[in-house]
Design a protein around this motif. Structure first.
Motif, PDB file in Angstrom:
ATOM      1  N   LYS A   3       0.649  -1.182   0.131  1.00  0.00           N
ATOM      2  CA  LYS A   3       0.163  -0.014   0.072  1.00  0.00           C
ATOM      3  C   LYS A   3       0.900   1.195   0.138  1.00  0.00           C
ATOM      4  O   LYS A   3       1.648   1.380   0.769  1.00  0.00           O
ATOM      5  CB  LYS A   3      -1.029  -0.077   1.293  1.00  0.00           C
ATOM      6  CG  LYS A   3      -1.929   1.279   1.345  1.00  0.00           C
ATOM      7  CD  LYS A   3      -2.999   1.048   2.229  1.00  0.00           C
ATOM      8  CE  LYS A   3      -3.959   2.096   2.314  1.00  0.00           C
ATOM      9  NZ  LYS A   3      -4.710   2.024   3.416  1.00  0.00           N
ATOM     10  N   THR A   4       0.575   2.175  -1.016  1.00  0.00           N
ATOM     11  CA  THR A   4       1.603   3.421  -1.122  1.00  0.00           C
ATOM     12  C   THR A   4       0.632   4.349  -0.008  1.00  0.00           C
ATOM     13  O   THR A   4      -0.507   4.857  -0.321  1.00  0.00           O
ATOM     14  CB  THR A   4       1.433   3.955  -2.154  1.00  0.00           C
ATOM     15  OG1 THR A   4       2.023   2.722  -3.143  1.00  0.00           O
ATOM     16  CG2 THR A   4       2.326   5.179  -2.591  1.00  0.00           C
ATOM     17  N   ARG A   5       1.203   5.141   0.615  1.00  0.00           N
ATOM     18  CA  ARG A   5       0.690   5.984   1.544  1.00  0.00           C
ATOM     19  C   ARG A   5       1.361   7.514   1.284  1.00  0.00           C
ATOM     20  O   ARG A   5       2.400   7.550   0.874  1.00  0.00           O
ATOM     21  CB  ARG A   5       1.015   5.900   2.931  1.00  0.00           C
ATOM     22  CG  ARG A   5       0.174   4.581   3.566  1.00  0.00           C
ATOM     23  CD  ARG A   5       0.498   4.508   4.811  1.00  0.00           C
ATOM     24  NE  ARG A   5      -0.518   3.200   5.266  1.00  0.00           N
ATOM     25  CZ  ARG A   5      -0.108   1.991   5.405  1.00  0.00           C
ATOM     26  NH1 ARG A   5       1.075   1.547   4.835  1.00  0.00           N
ATOM     27  NH2 ARG A   5      -0.998   1.023   5.819  1.00  0.00           N
ATOM     28  N   SER A   6       0.426   8.391   1.393  1.00  0.00           N
ATOM     29  CA  SER A   6       0.755   9.886   1.169  1.00  0.00           C
ATOM     30  C   SER A   6       1.810  10.432   2.132  1.00  0.00           C
ATOM     31  O   SER A   6       1.660   9.817   3.175  1.00  0.00           O
ATOM     32  CB  SER A   6      -0.136  10.878   0.494  1.00  0.00           C
ATOM     33  OG  SER A   6      -0.811  10.893   1.915  1.00  0.00           O
ATOM     34  N   ALA A  32      -0.800  -3.259  11.535  1.00  0.00           N
ATOM     35  CA  ALA A  32      -0.180  -3.893  10.125  1.00  0.00           C
ATOM     36  C   ALA A  32       0.751  -3.262   9.465  1.00  0.00           C
ATOM     37  O   ALA A  32       0.551  -3.129   8.225  1.00  0.00           O
ATOM     38  CB  ALA A  32      -1.475  -4.567   9.423  1.00  0.00           C
ATOM     39  N   LEU A  33       1.705  -2.333  10.103  1.00  0.00           N
ATOM     40  CA  LEU A  33       2.655  -1.525   9.273  1.00  0.00           C
ATOM     41  C   LEU A  33       4.113  -2.049   9.508  1.00  0.00           C
ATOM     42  O   LEU A  33       4.235  -2.983  10.451  1.00  0.00           O
ATOM     43  CB  LEU A  33       2.820  -0.314  10.015  1.00  0.00           C
ATOM     44  CG  LEU A  33       1.324   0.709   9.952  1.00  0.00           C
ATOM     45  CD1 LEU A  33       1.466   1.798  11.075  1.00  0.00           C
ATOM     46  CD2 LEU A  33       1.142   1.246   8.407  1.00  0.00           C
ATOM     47  N   SER A  34       4.905  -1.965   8.489  1.00  0.00           N
ATOM     48  CA  SER A  34       6.266  -2.373   8.551  1.00  0.00           C
ATOM     49  C   SER A  34       6.927  -1.536   9.318  1.00  0.00           C
ATOM     50  O   SER A  34       7.023  -0.203   8.974  1.00  0.00           O
ATOM     51  CB  SER A  34       6.621  -2.496   7.043  1.00  0.00           C
ATOM     52  OG  SER A  34       8.049  -2.523   7.086  1.00  0.00           O
TER      53      SER A  34
END
Length: 41
Positions: A3-6, A32-34
């Motif tokens: 997932k790409t986040r701004s 659920a973040l790296s």
């Protein structure tokens, strides 16, 4: 799935983590973040 986040989304995520009483590791696990992505932001 990746997932790409701004930049604004990452700012919000970082502010939420800082406001929580969770460590970065715990916060990333619960959301659920790296950790690598978190530190890169």
């Amino acid at each position: 799935m990746r997932k790409t986040r701004s930049l604004e989304q990452w700012r919000s995520i970082i502010e939420e983590q800082q406001a929580s009483d969770l460590t970065i590791s715990d916060y990333c696990q619960q959301h659920a973040l790296s950790k690598t992505s978190f530190y890169a932001a």
